[in-house]
Design an enzyme around this catalytic site. Structure first.
Site, PDB file in Angstrom:
ATOM      1  N   PHE B   9       0.838  -1.200   0.000  1.00 65.91           N
ATOM      2  CA  PHE B   9       0.000   0.000   0.000  1.00 65.91           C
ATOM      3  C   PHE B   9       0.870   1.245   0.000  1.00 65.91           C
ATOM      4  CE2 PHE B   9      -3.885   2.367   1.671  1.00 65.91           C
ATOM      5  CZ  PHE B   9      -4.603   2.152   0.499  1.00 65.91           C
ATOM      6  N   THR B  87       3.451  -4.991  -3.884  1.00 64.81           N
ATOM      7  CA  THR B  87       4.582  -4.988  -2.947  1.00 64.81           C
ATOM      8  C   THR B  87       5.857  -4.606  -3.690  1.00 64.81           C
ATOM      9  OG1 THR B  87       4.926  -7.353  -3.351  1.00 64.81           O
ATOM     10  CG2 THR B  87       3.543  -6.768  -1.471  1.00 64.81           C
ATOM     11  N   LYS B 116       7.760  -6.669 -10.428  1.00 64.66           N
ATOM     12  CA  LYS B 116       8.553  -7.414 -11.392  1.00 64.66           C
ATOM     13  C   LYS B 116       9.249  -8.629 -10.762  1.00 64.66           C
ATOM     14  CE  LYS B 116      10.545  -3.424 -12.222  1.00 64.66           C
ATOM     15  NZ  LYS B 116       9.470  -2.472 -11.880  1.00 64.66           N
ATOM     16  N   GLY B 145       4.523   1.003 -17.349  1.00 66.51           N
ATOM     17  CA  GLY B 145       3.426   1.804 -16.799  1.00 66.51           C
ATOM     18  C   GLY B 145       2.209   1.782 -17.678  1.00 66.51           C
ATOM     19  N   GLU B 201      15.549   7.780  -7.339  1.00 66.08           N
ATOM     20  CA  GLU B 201      15.420   7.395  -5.938  1.00 66.08           C
ATOM     21  C   GLU B 201      16.654   7.846  -5.155  1.00 66.08           C
ATOM     22  OE1 GLU B 201      13.042   4.836  -4.818  1.00 66.08           O
ATOM     23  OE2 GLU B 201      12.035   4.850  -6.751  1.00 66.08           O
ATOM     24  N   ASP B 212      16.499  -2.389 -13.326  1.00 63.28           N
ATOM     25  CA  ASP B 212      15.057  -2.225 -13.571  1.00 63.28           C
ATOM     26  C   ASP B 212      14.730  -2.540 -15.032  1.00 63.28           C
ATOM     27  OD1 ASP B 212      12.320  -1.113 -12.849  1.00 63.28           O
ATOM     28  OD2 ASP B 212      12.903   0.262 -14.449  1.00 63.28           O
ATOM     29  N   LYS B 216      12.467  -5.764 -16.605  1.00 58.98           N
ATOM     30  CA  LYS B 216      11.358  -5.574 -17.534  1.00 58.98           C
ATOM     31  C   LYS B 216      11.595  -6.332 -18.834  1.00 58.98           C
ATOM     32  CE  LYS B 216      10.115  -1.029 -15.692  1.00 58.98           C
ATOM     33  NZ  LYS B 216      10.485   0.397 -15.765  1.00 58.98           N
TER      34      LYS B 216
END
Lengths: 331, 331
Positions: B9, B87, B116, B145, B201, B212, B216
């Site tokens: 969340f 998550t 992922k 996205g 980040e 990342d 993907k």
């Protein structure tokens, strides 16, 4: 076993036959076994367990199919599950596809069409008829060739509110305009060359007057906004009056000219030559098509692809087959 | 009534809650009634007929949810039909999502994930488990996205043989590289600014080392080519060593540098900084993502969109809900 009838056996119909032949294994993995039980063009046909290669070769050699049985008779006498309609587009009457599609849907048969005519004449009527008879309609091939724009709107953006669609929906006019931009040659000269190259039709009116883009816009807008717009609902201006000078003036300020098709959720439906910035993603070159979809959640989604071509259109038709009969929907 | 459990969340999970709240009417028209029966984060939860607005506000105010009941307990004790897993991603272990997803699938529950990790660790295993238990997995949100790339490959290009995928799959690195190209500033300076802007980040390793994009790429390649590739199957080079001088040299010849992810049907899986022509459609700017799919029938299909963001990811998750539960699939 899915029994398929193909009505219309020009470039697109034959492209479908070739795709079903060459990629049969791949397709059957996704939807199970299928057979083509009938093919009809405007004056001739073939039916039975049709050998697709033979049918394509016969048509190319003889300009027709072996049997004199007409499409109407096949519709009544051959058992099939799916009609693939690749008959030629008439945006004013929708015929001949419209009658075939209505008849097939009335009998509870599924329909996949590459023909814009029936959908710009009777969009809601056809979907009501499909719903009543528990039949399904696939029409990805009517807009943007291999660009998956119909399903993008129907499915992938399904949870979104769509505000606006802006697109380059006709490859021929985009080819002409992008050459005018780069070479500053007059419209008529580029049109002649495009005709020689087979990019523009001998009778180019349908493209250059913006009718083709207008028909596609109606289909997209009806899909995105649940309109019941017709071809006559679109305000259309073609590209015939655009001069090389217009591109020069535009170019000095960083702009170019493209035939932009635009629809929004408030009812706007317009196809017209527009000044757009050179850096605008819609300022594409050549025969490509593009669509920009503005949404609440996904923001702007932009797709580019080949808008026409028999293989591209066949790809869209096969994607509709997988969509309707796919075994692993949800995977 | 579709009963939904949301695990995770953070930004994405709350984005889903907001999308389900704001677009409930639109979504229910397509999939019928749904209710959220449980939400869990790493340490707290809420269940019952959850008020989504309340849950979002509570979490923002208190940094947690009202109940101490843990996700594992909810999994066992709450009746649900669909697990939405948002998550955080761990490409090495797949946890915590992997265990939750396995458990849900084992019980025959459908799963939609934006994570992922589970898919790069156990792609085929999860799909076998789903098949065995007649459950479905949606994972559009794991890649690109709001770009509908997973369904583009699975569905829209379903009748095509796919030869190659080339994409810009990470927005943060693309932002850094496109600024380096334009401003000729050093990597570290642009990275700091991107961190200040929230584009990168605090710990940027996952992006700048290419992990990342690699994760993907594994997911897309497994989808397109039926591979069972893992994260460790990808050859990965990050962008940390690229200098402004490299852009100058490239620029003189009309090239730029982008972090390109590429997979082909023969097994190539690579993420690395590449020289590409300025005119290459992959030479996009800013945080956008893009994917070029090369096929036999459809030719090259190209999609651009926002690759990240909570609303965009929520859009992809909702599109999976419509895909799994849609009433009018085939229309």
């Amino acid at each position: 076993m899915i029994r398929v009838a193909i009505f219309g056996f020009g470039n697109v119909g034959r492209g479908v036959a070739r795709a079903l032949t060459n990629n049969r294994e791949l397709i059957e993995k996704k939807i199970g076994k299928f057979e083509v039980v009938a093919i009809a063009d405007s004056k001739s046909s073939i039916h039975g367990d049709v050998d697709l290669k033979y049918a394509v070769e016969y048509k190319l050699r003889h300009g027709r199919l072996p049997s004199d049985v007409k499409a109407d008779e096949l519709m009544e006498n051959v058992e099939f599950d799916l009609l693939i309609d690749t008959t030629p587009t008439d945006v004013f009457t929708g015929e001949p596809g419209l009658s075939y599609i209505k008849q097939a849907l009335s009998m509870g048969k599924d329909v996949i069409t590459s023909n814009k005519g029936p959908l710009v004449v009777a969009f809601r009527e056809l979907f009501r008829l499909a719903e009543k008879n528990e039949a399904r309609i696939g029409y990805e091939a009517t807009v943007g060739g291999a660009m998956p724009v119909v399903k993008l709107i129907q499915r992938e953006l399904a949870g979104n509110q769509i505000f606006r669609l802006r697109g380059i929906l006709n490859g021929t006019t985009n080819y002409i305009l992008s050459r005018m931009e780069r070479e500053k040659m007059p419209y008529s000269q580029i049109l002649s060359e495009a005709q020689e190259l087979g990019i523009a039709e001998a009778n180019p009116e349908y493209d250059v007057k913006g009718y083709d883009a207008g028909a596609k816009l109606v289909i997209l807008a009806n899909t995105a906004f649940s309109f019941d717009a017709k071809f006559s609902s679109v305000k259309i201006v073609g590209i015939e009056d655009i001069t090389p000078e217009a591109f020069e003036v535009a170019g000095e300020k960083g702009y170019t000219i493209r035939l932009v098709a635009e629809a929004d959720s408030r009812g706007k439906l317009e196809v017209s030559p527009r000044l757009i910035k050179m850096t605008n993603p819609l300022a594409i070159y050549g025969t490509l098509n593009a669509l920009l979809v503005e949404t609440d959640l996904a923001g702007e989604v932009f797709v580019i692809g080949k808008g026409a071509g028999d293989r591209e259109t066949a790809s869209a038709i096969v994607s509709d087959m997988v969509d309707i009969y796919g075994r692993d929907n949800g995977h």
